[in-house]
Design a protein around this motif. Structure first.
Motif, PDB file in Angstrom:
ATOM      1  N   GLY A 166      34.455  33.816  30.146  1.00  0.00           N
ATOM      2  CA  GLY A 166      33.197  33.717  30.872  1.00  0.00           C
ATOM      3  C   GLY A 166      33.079  34.688  32.038  1.00  0.00           C
ATOM      4  N   GLY A 167      34.125  34.770  32.874  1.00  0.00           N
ATOM      5  CA  GLY A 167      34.067  35.652  34.040  1.00  0.00           C
ATOM      6  C   GLY A 167      33.798  37.106  33.688  1.00  0.00           C
ATOM      7  N   PRO A 168      34.620  37.711  32.801  1.00  0.00           N
ATOM      8  CA  PRO A 168      34.368  39.115  32.435  1.00  0.00           C
ATOM      9  C   PRO A 168      33.045  39.334  31.718  1.00  0.00           C
ATOM     10  N   LEU A 257      34.225  38.259  50.495  1.00  0.00           N
ATOM     11  CA  LEU A 257      35.529  38.917  50.659  1.00  0.00           C
ATOM     12  C   LEU A 257      35.659  40.097  49.702  1.00  0.00           C
ATOM     13  N   VAL A 258      35.245  39.893  48.455  1.00  0.00           N
ATOM     14  CA  VAL A 258      35.414  40.938  47.445  1.00  0.00           C
ATOM     15  C   VAL A 258      34.427  42.088  47.660  1.00  0.00           C
ATOM     16  N   THR A 259      33.160  41.758  47.900  1.00  0.00           N
ATOM     17  CA  THR A 259      32.142  42.814  47.988  1.00  0.00           C
ATOM     18  C   THR A 259      32.098  43.506  49.350  1.00  0.00           C
ATOM     19  N   ASP A 260      32.260  42.737  50.449  1.00  0.00           N
ATOM     20  CA  ASP A 260      32.194  43.324  51.785  1.00  0.00           C
ATOM     21  C   ASP A 260      33.576  43.681  52.342  1.00  0.00           C
ATOM     22  N   GLY A 261      34.531  42.751  52.200  1.00  0.00           N
ATOM     23  CA  GLY A 261      35.855  42.995  52.761  1.00  0.00           C
ATOM     24  C   GLY A 261      36.639  44.052  52.010  1.00  0.00           C
ATOM     25  N   LEU A 262      36.547  44.053  50.692  1.00  0.00           N
ATOM     26  CA  LEU A 262      37.308  45.009  49.876  1.00  0.00           C
ATOM     27  C   LEU A 262      36.415  46.076  49.249  1.00  0.00           C
ATOM     28  N   GLY A 267      32.185  43.990  39.354  1.00  0.00           N
ATOM     29  CA  GLY A 267      33.416  44.154  38.578  1.00  0.00           C
ATOM     30  C   GLY A 267      34.629  43.612  39.310  1.00  0.00           C
ATOM     31  N   GLY A 268      34.693  43.851  40.626  1.00  0.00           N
ATOM     32  CA  GLY A 268      35.802  43.318  41.409  1.00  0.00           C
ATOM     33  C   GLY A 268      35.770  41.816  41.492  1.00  0.00           C
ATOM     34  N   TYR A 269      34.562  41.263  41.610  1.00  0.00           N
ATOM     35  CA  TYR A 269      34.427  39.807  41.653  1.00  0.00           C
ATOM     36  C   TYR A 269      34.849  39.198  40.321  1.00  0.00           C
ATOM     37  N   ALA A 270      34.486  39.849  39.211  1.00  0.00           N
ATOM     38  CA  ALA A 270      34.904  39.371  37.889  1.00  0.00           C
ATOM     39  C   ALA A 270      36.419  39.442  37.750  1.00  0.00           C
ATOM     40  N   ALA A 271      37.042  40.511  38.283  1.00  0.00           N
ATOM     41  CA  ALA A 271      38.496  40.632  38.213  1.00  0.00           C
ATOM     42  C   ALA A 271      39.180  39.519  39.006  1.00  0.00           C
TER      43      ALA A 271
END
Length: 423
Positions: A166-168, A257-262, A267-271
């Motif tokens: 589901g995530g990917p 955290l994923v979109t702003d911090g890193l 794609g990063g959120y899905a990972a």
């Protein structure tokens, strides 16, 4: 367990039989989890596209928890009164229609934060009945000694479908439009409803007779008293409540955290969510061995929960302090392993230690008290992320987990019979 429309229990000491009722329930749960993963991943991303305020984004998650506080106990009492199978498929059918309508609204450009909040609240309101009915129904589908294996298979399958698949799939569906994940979720709800409705029962679908003078309020109070009388369940409930305050903060702000911090995108959120799912899968595989290795005087399951919480504290400290996508993915994988160990063992202990005819109410009392702090945690997470940066909610979560394992220390000394160790 005597329930209206009860199903013949089947299974072995190693686990339940795949064919028959459990297999259909497993298929429905896994398919529904796939749809849930699409929705839960797409909602924060949609919220983030509508506003850049972390507190507003966190509010969507917070309102998704609130119905457990308002309706959780009522849902458990109703689950003990009705045919649980019928309640489950009816709820899934209604949820399918709601999410389908939301997908149409998104496709027509009518999405808003207020609509997201309303959807989250409505779906969780229905979930209070569904989850309590499912917990009460499972012991009627499998033998008591197979409950641990059944819970592990259910939760592992749900993690595989929800995270690995589901995530990917969310970025791929989003390419077709913001409405696509929600449309797919609606389909999974409707198919899952059909699977649950097809379960064969050995008794007529009639409500179980209630004692004379029985009321919903009295039955809810009985469930709370049953939970309070058992020391192990009482400690597990308090520990889970503390964890869920932290989890509310973590889940509500992970996308920040994923979109702003890193500085990564969908794609990063899905990972990140996939890493958690992979860890959960591993936890489902090794969880039985952990319980067996820790068993001493019937304390294997409680010791496993204590170990899980302790390891999760270390993973959370890495999430909050190390600014690296690789470190976040690794920490979430470890967090997922131990999260599965925690969830399987707390659910199994609740099913084994609760009075059979009160399992819906005890489950509701446990869940309601455990989830009560999650909305506060979500708002706290949004507030600390706004004030001190996107990594601080993970550190806040670590503090609540530390309190949680402290609460479990007395319970580790209590004798809790384990029916069988699952393979």
């Amino acid at each position: 367990m005597a329930t209206a429309g009860s199903v013949q229990a089947a299974g072995t000491r190693a686990g339940p039989a795949w064919r028959g009722a459990f297999g259909r329930l497993w298929s429905a749960a896994v398919l529904s989890s796939f749809g849930d993963a699409l929705r839960t991943a797409a909602l924060p991303l949609l919220a983030a596209s509508l506003t850049d305020d972390p507190l507003l984004i966190a509010s969507v998650t917070a309102c998704g928890y609130l119905p457990w506080i308002v309706f959780g106990l009522l849902g458990g009492a109703v689950a003990d009164r009705v045919d649980q199978r019928r309640a489950m498929w009816t709820v899934d059918a209604v949820r399918g229609l709601l999410v389908g309508g939301f997908a149409v609204a998104v496709a027509l450009g009518h999405a808003s934060i207020a609509l997201l909040i309303a959807l989250a609240f409505a779906l969780t309101t229905l979930q209070t009945l569904f989850d309590n009915a499912a917990t009460a129904l499972l012991p009627a589908l499998v033998a008591r000694e197979a409950l641990g294996g059944a819970n592990a298979r259910l939760m592992t399958g749900q993690r595989v479908a929800g995270g690995l698949v589901g995530g990917p799939a969310v970025p791929l569906l989003l390419a077709a439009g913001a409405f696509a994940p929600f449309a797919a979720d609606a389909v999974t709800f409707l198919v899952a409803a059909a699977l649950v409705a097809s379960l064969r029962t050995t008794a007529p679908d009639e409500p179980k007779p209630r004692p004379a003078g029985s009321t919903l309020r009295r039955e809810i109070a009985d469930g709370l008293r049953a939970l309070g009388r058992d020391g192990a369940l009482r400690a597990l409930c308090a520990a889970t409540a503390l964890c869920n305050i932290g989890m509310g903060a973590l889940i509500a702000t992970l996308v920040v955290l994923v979109t702003d911090g890193l500085h990564t995108g969908p794609g990063g959120y899905a990972a990140a969510t996939t890493a958690y799912a992979v860890g959960s899968l591993a936890g489902g595989v090794v969880g039985g061995r952990i319980v067996a290795g820790l068993s001493r005087h019937g304390q294997g399951r409680i010791r496993a929960v204590f170990l899980a919480g302790t390891v999760q504290i270390a993973a959370l400290l890495v999430m909050g302090s190390v600014r690296s996508m690789v470190a976040l993915v690794a920490a979430l994988a470890v967090f997922g392993v131990m999260g599965m160990v925690w969830n399987v063992n707390t659910t199994t202990l609740m099913q084994q230690l609760s009075p059979a005819d009160m399992l819906g109410r005890v489950s509701a009392a446990f869940r309601t008290l455990a989830v009560a702090g999650a909305p506060l945690g979500a708002l706290l997470g949004g507030a600390v992320a706004t004030a001190w940066g996107p990594g601080t909610p993970a550190l806040l979560t670590a503090a609540f987990f530390a309190l949680s394992v402290t609460v479990l220390i007395p319970a580790r000394r209590q004798h809790v019979e384990v029916v069988a160790q699952e393979q």
